[in-house]
Each structure stands twice: as structure tokens, then as C-alpha cells.
Design a protein around this motif. Structure first.
Motif, PDB file in Angstrom:
ATOM      1  N   MET A   1       0.649  -0.471  -0.027  1.00  0.00           N
ATOM      2  CA  MET A   1      -0.351  -0.309  -0.035  1.00  0.00           C
ATOM      3  C   MET A   1       0.986   1.426   0.107  1.00  0.00           C
ATOM      4  SD  MET A   1      -2.586   1.428   2.809  1.00  0.00           S
ATOM      5  CE  MET A   1      -3.378   2.904   2.258  1.00  0.00           C
ATOM      6  N   THR A   2       0.282   2.139  -0.795  1.00  0.00           N
ATOM      7  CA  THR A   2       0.926   3.491  -0.406  1.00  0.00           C
ATOM      8  C   THR A   2       0.488   4.680  -0.376  1.00  0.00           C
ATOM      9  OG1 THR A   2       1.638   3.179  -2.788  1.00  0.00           O
ATOM     10  CG2 THR A   2       2.940   5.333  -2.323  1.00  0.00           C
ATOM     11  N   TYR A   3       1.353   5.371   1.103  1.00  0.00           N
ATOM     12  CA  TYR A   3       0.792   6.537   1.488  1.00  0.00           C
ATOM     13  C   TYR A   3       0.379   7.900   0.824  1.00  0.00           C
ATOM     14  CZ  TYR A   3      -0.620   2.818   4.907  1.00  0.00           C
ATOM     15  OH  TYR A   3      -0.869   1.613   5.742  1.00  0.00           O
ATOM     16  N   SER A   4      -0.361   8.428   0.660  1.00  0.00           N
ATOM     17  CA  SER A   4       0.057  10.318   0.101  1.00  0.00           C
ATOM     18  C   SER A   4       0.421  10.822   1.382  1.00  0.00           C
ATOM     19  CB  SER A   4      -1.835  10.716   0.066  1.00  0.00           C
ATOM     20  OG  SER A   4      -1.821   9.890  -1.342  1.00  0.00           O
ATOM     21  N   ILE A   5       1.566  11.290   1.387  1.00  0.00           N
ATOM     22  CA  ILE A   5       2.039  12.724   2.237  1.00  0.00           C
ATOM     23  C   ILE A   5       1.876  14.451   1.498  1.00  0.00           C
ATOM     24  CG2 ILE A   5       4.495  12.777   3.312  1.00  0.00           C
ATOM     25  CD1 ILE A   5       2.667  10.127   4.379  1.00  0.00           C
ATOM     26  N   ALA A   6       1.642  15.265   2.758  1.00  0.00           N
ATOM     27  CA  ALA A   6       1.645  16.188   2.456  1.00  0.00           C
ATOM     28  C   ALA A   6       3.027  16.675   3.513  1.00  0.00           C
ATOM     29  CB  ALA A   6       0.627  17.022   3.149  1.00  0.00           C
ATOM     30  N   ILE A   7       3.924  17.748   2.775  1.00  0.00           N
ATOM     31  CA  ILE A   7       4.560  18.357   4.175  1.00  0.00           C
ATOM     32  C   ILE A   7       4.234  20.099   3.973  1.00  0.00           C
ATOM     33  CG2 ILE A   7       7.159  19.102   4.269  1.00  0.00           C
ATOM     34  CD1 ILE A   7       8.040  16.507   2.308  1.00  0.00           C
ATOM     35  N   LEU A   8       4.288  20.546   5.016  1.00  0.00           N
ATOM     36  CA  LEU A   8       4.025  22.188   5.434  1.00  0.00           C
ATOM     37  C   LEU A   8       5.889  22.513   5.626  1.00  0.00           C
ATOM     38  CD1 LEU A   8       0.503  21.796   7.465  1.00  0.00           C
ATOM     39  CD2 LEU A   8       0.832  20.903   4.288  1.00  0.00           C
ATOM     40  N   GLY A   9       5.582  23.716   4.891  1.00  0.00           N
ATOM     41  CA  GLY A   9       7.155  24.421   5.691  1.00  0.00           C
ATOM     42  C   GLY A   9       8.336  23.298   4.416  1.00  0.00           C
TER      43      GLY A   9
ATOM     44  N   PRO B   1      10.011   3.020   0.111  1.00  0.00           N
ATOM     45  CA  PRO B   1       8.860   2.467  -1.358  1.00  0.00           C
ATOM     46  C   PRO B   1       6.771   2.521  -0.318  1.00  0.00           C
ATOM     47  CG  PRO B   1       9.864   0.929   0.398  1.00  0.00           C
ATOM     48  CD  PRO B   1      10.358   2.312   1.003  1.00  0.00           C
ATOM     49  N   ASP B   2       7.442   3.342   0.454  1.00  0.00           N
ATOM     50  CA  ASP B   2       5.695   3.508   0.137  1.00  0.00           C
ATOM     51  C   ASP B   2       5.107   4.823   0.778  1.00  0.00           C
ATOM     52  OD1 ASP B   2       5.112   0.407   0.700  1.00  0.00           O
ATOM     53  OD2 ASP B   2       7.080   0.689   2.470  1.00  0.00           O
ATOM     54  N   LEU B   3       5.722   5.496   0.308  1.00  0.00           N
ATOM     55  CA  LEU B   3       5.611   6.838   0.838  1.00  0.00           C
ATOM     56  C   LEU B   3       5.184   7.852  -0.700  1.00  0.00           C
ATOM     57  CD1 LEU B   3       6.537   7.940   4.106  1.00  0.00           C
ATOM     58  CD2 LEU B   3       4.649   6.781   3.530  1.00  0.00           C
ATOM     59  N   THR B   4       4.309   8.331  -1.484  1.00  0.00           N
ATOM     60  CA  THR B   4       4.369   9.282  -1.978  1.00  0.00           C
ATOM     61  C   THR B   4       3.899  11.393  -1.608  1.00  0.00           C
ATOM     62  OG1 THR B   4       3.073   7.323  -3.115  1.00  0.00           O
ATOM     63  CG2 THR B   4       3.289  10.092  -4.512  1.00  0.00           C
TER      64      THR B   4
ATOM     65  N   ASN C   1      -7.222  13.403   0.659  1.00  0.00           N
ATOM     66  CA  ASN C   1      -6.994  12.355   0.720  1.00  0.00           C
ATOM     67  C   ASN C   1      -5.825  12.474   1.284  1.00  0.00           C
ATOM     68  OD1 ASN C   1      -8.798  11.301  -0.998  1.00  0.00           O
ATOM     69  ND2 ASN C   1      -8.463  12.782  -2.404  1.00  0.00           N
ATOM     70  N   ILE C   2      -5.156  12.897   2.165  1.00  0.00           N
ATOM     71  CA  ILE C   2      -3.933  12.834   2.847  1.00  0.00           C
ATOM     72  C   ILE C   2      -3.812  11.831   3.795  1.00  0.00           C
ATOM     73  CG2 ILE C   2      -1.917  13.979   4.363  1.00  0.00           C
ATOM     74  CD1 ILE C   2      -1.530  14.771   0.929  1.00  0.00           C
ATOM     75  N   ASP C   3      -2.726  10.431   3.718  1.00  0.00           N
ATOM     76  CA  ASP C   3      -3.113   9.782   5.347  1.00  0.00           C
ATOM     77  C   ASP C   3      -1.952  10.629   6.338  1.00  0.00           C
ATOM     78  OD1 ASP C   3      -4.294   7.311   3.706  1.00  0.00           O
ATOM     79  OD2 ASP C   3      -2.742   8.103   2.400  1.00  0.00           O
TER      80      ASP C   3
ATOM     81  N   LEU D   1       1.728   4.469  10.267  1.00  0.00           N
ATOM     82  CA  LEU D   1       1.401   3.772   9.361  1.00  0.00           C
ATOM     83  C   LEU D   1       1.561   2.650   9.338  1.00  0.00           C
ATOM     84  CD1 LEU D   1       2.275   6.554   6.788  1.00  0.00           C
ATOM     85  CD2 LEU D   1      -0.340   6.447   8.034  1.00  0.00           C
ATOM     86  N   ASN D   2       1.996   2.351  10.024  1.00  0.00           N
ATOM     87  CA  ASN D   2       1.989   0.535  10.110  1.00  0.00           C
ATOM     88  C   ASN D   2       3.156   0.071   9.110  1.00  0.00           C
ATOM     89  OD1 ASN D   2       1.754  -2.311  12.031  1.00  0.00           O
ATOM     90  ND2 ASN D   2       0.231  -3.013  10.294  1.00  0.00           N
ATOM     91  N   ILE D   3       4.048   0.788   9.228  1.00  0.00           N
ATOM     92  CA  ILE D   3       5.134   0.365   7.916  1.00  0.00           C
ATOM     93  C   ILE D   3       6.552   0.013   9.042  1.00  0.00           C
ATOM     94  CG2 ILE D   3       6.871   1.245   5.462  1.00  0.00           C
ATOM     95  CD1 ILE D   3       4.579   3.004   5.245  1.00  0.00           C
TER      96      ILE D   3
END
Length: 342
Positions: free
Chosen positions: A1-9, A26-29, A68-70, A327-329
């Protein structure tokens, strides 16, 4: 499973470090990048060393759709972070890299940071992000408060010793040297090359350094009584790295044995053979922390020396380590890269 990531700053040093680390995960986008001061720019414009990555354009934070951000990393300045996090969706997983949620007591926060806390409800649910010691709580948390890089270094060196009561808790001196990236990317006169190079100096001396609040909180909780250490940080003309020396009263063999046992199963904390000391060169760009123990010439006195990269293990690497748990990775995913040398 691939998780969607946001970065603020995302336009700061810790933001860039997060991008660098997540690029090999490998599991984060990375789905969204927020940077109000550089909104509308590409990552190639802000950080040319990351131009090879296919990343979204930087946005104003209020323009980001979090539906849709995890998980969201907040690499924002102190005070700004709490105000932004208070407005984010209540079910969004967050790793905060600022100081805004590190101190559990709102009055302590106001004492050390000079303003009332603006997100007390969120502060109550925050878990302190020193991964090796709060692993189980972090795995269940919605909001994790990353530690200060200086505070992390000192705690890796001292926490097991305080817990095991092998040192005198009233005679702890921590002398620390930190690279200039620890001060952030904002323009400051005292950080200009001509002002900083070819010398180093103590700063926030005596009782003024804000990471003392973290030391007081964590060490006192471990000991079950007030523990207040002497702490002096120094700014060195280097880009990355922290080297700290602890001057302790306690038997050096017991100190080394306690630290070695405490970290025997930890993937990122290495205790060196007795008598060896670490260097920032040997952890640069990595998520590793090296600790050395040396017997002092004075009987019953011990030196403990710790080294880590302030941007990786001290901040963004620690944040990714925590995000993996949330995220249980597998905790080490994306973080086992070797240090850069020379």
C-alpha cells in the motif's frame, strides 16, 4: 500500500530533508507541498538538488486539499505550527517538527516560548517523538511532536543512565556543538558566512535555551524528581551535525554497560567500544546516532560523547521513523542509508 504525504514548510531545511528521505521510501508518495513564502514555485527553483524528482508545485497551505492525505509533516516555525495544526482535519495523522507540542504543560510552553499556546486541545493528545523511548505510544498516536535536535542528542546519551541511576543526577554537565542548519533557513545577520566562519561561540547560555524545557520534562519524569542539568550549546561553522559531551559523576564501566544494554537492539543507536568517541563525520546524512564512553582521569568521573546529524536523526529522519510507526510500516523503511563520507 502507498500512502499520500503532505509536507508543510517544504522550503526549509527540514522540509528539504524530508523530501530527500521520502524520495527513497517505497511506501510513501508526496502529494502536496506547502510553503507560503515560495508558493507557485517548483521544487527545482527552491532546491535545485531535488530537481530530478517529479513533485507537485508548492502551494499556499490553505490551498491544499487534505481529503486524501494519509499523513502530514509540519516543518513550520514555532508558533506558526500550532496555529496551522489547529485548523487541520481532526482525523489527519500529523508529525510536527516544531517545538509547539513538545512540552506537555501549556504553562511550561509559555515560559520557554513567550506566548500562550494556541492549540491546547491538540497539545493534550500529542505524543513526544523520541522514537526509541515512546515507540508504542507513537504507533497509536494521531499527533506526534518531534524533539529538538539538541534535546534528542542529550537524551540518547543520558536517559538510560538516569533510569538505571548509575550517575549522580545533581552533577550532569552537557556541552554541545551544533551546526548552523539547526538555526533554520531564514536570513539572519549572525549566520552570514562572514559573521560565522572561522570561529564558534556559545549561545542561549545559562537558563535561556529552550531545549532545557524538554530536558527538565523528560529527565524529571524518568527520575521521579526534579533533574536540572547544566547545558551549554555552541554554534559551529559547519552545515550539519551535533557533537555533545556529557561530564558525569559515575563509574565509567557501569555507564558503558548500561548504554550498551539499552541500545543493543536499536537499529539507529550505536554504542561504540569502550574508550572510543564518535565524530559528526561518521553520521552525516544518516539516521544514526553514535555514543562513546571514556573514563575521566578523576576517579568516579566519566565522559559520554554523542554524535548525530541534526537534520536527519535530530529532526526529519526521526519524523520519518515516527511516521513509519504511525502508518504500520516497518520502522527502518527508507532510513537505512549509510552516512555520507567524506
Amino acid at each position: 500500500m502507498t500512502y499520500s504525504i503532505a509536507i508543510l514548510g517544504a522550503s526549509g531545511y527540514t522540509g528539504a530533508e524530508l523530501i530527500r528521505l521520502i524520495a527513497g521510501h517505497p511506501d510513501l508518495t508526496i502529494t502536496a507541498l506547502g510553503a507560503n513564502s515560495k508558493a507557485g514555485q517548483s521544487i527545482a527553483q527552491v532546491f535545485p538538488h531535488l530537481r530530478h524528482l517529479q513533485l507537485p508545485t508548492l502551494l499556499q497551505i490553505d490551498e491544499i486539499d487534505f481529503a486524501n492525505i494519509d499523513l502530514c509533516f509540519c516543518a513550520l516555525p514555532h508558533k506558526t505550527s500550532q496555529e496551522v495544526i489547529a485548523r487541520l482535519p481532526a482525523d489527519l495523522k500529523i508529525v510536527d517538527l516544531s517545538a509547539d507540542f513538545r512540552l506537555r504543560d501549556p504553562e511550561a510552553y509559555e515560559q520557554w516560548y513567550g506566548n500562550p499556546h494556541a492549540a491546547v486541545a491538540q497539545q493534550k493528545e500529542a505524543v513526544y517523538g523520541l522514537t526509541e523511548f515512546y515507540r508504542d505510544k507513537i504507533a497509536q498516536a494521531r499527533l506526534v511532536a518531534g524533539t529538538g535536535c539538541n534535546a534528542a542528542t542529550g537524551q540518547y546519551m543520558l536517559r538510560p543512565l538516569i533510569s538505571a541511576q548509575v550517575i549522580d543526577l545533581d552533577e550532569i554537565i552537557l556541552d554541545l556543538k551544533c551546526a548552523v542548519s539547526g538555526a533554520g533557513r531564514s536570513l539572519k545577520e549572525n549566520l552570514l558566512h562572514a559573521e560565522l566562519s572561522e570561529g564558534y561561540h556559545a549561545y542561549a547560555t545559562g537558563s535561556t535555551h529552550r531545549h532545557l524545557g524538554e530536558f527538565d520534562q523528560e529527565f524529571s519524569a524518568l527520575a521521579g524528581r526534579d533533574v536540572k542539568i547544566q547545558f551549554t550549546p555552541h554554534l559551529i561553522p559547519a552545515n550539519r551535525g551535533i557533537l555533545a559531551t556529557g561530564y558525569l559523576k559515575g563509574p565509567s564501566d557501569a555507564v558503558h554497560e548500561t548504554l550498551a544494554a539499552a541500545y543493543a537492539a536499536e537499529p539507529f543507536v550505536d554504542v561504540l567500544p569502550f574508550g572510543e568517541t564518535p565524530s559528526t563525520r561518521h553520521v552525516r546524512g544518516s539516521n544514526f546516532c553514535h555514543i562513546g564512553v571514556v573514563a575521566d582521569r578523576l576517579p568516579g568521573r566519566t565522559l559520554v560523547v554523542g554524535a548525530l546529524d541534526n537534520l536527519t536523526k535530530g529532526s526529519s529522519g526521526q519524523a520519518l521513523q515516527n511516521a513509519n510507526l504511525m502508518l504500520n510500516i516497518e520502522e527502518t523503511t527508507g532510513l537505512m542509508m549509510p552516512p555520507l563520507f567524506p
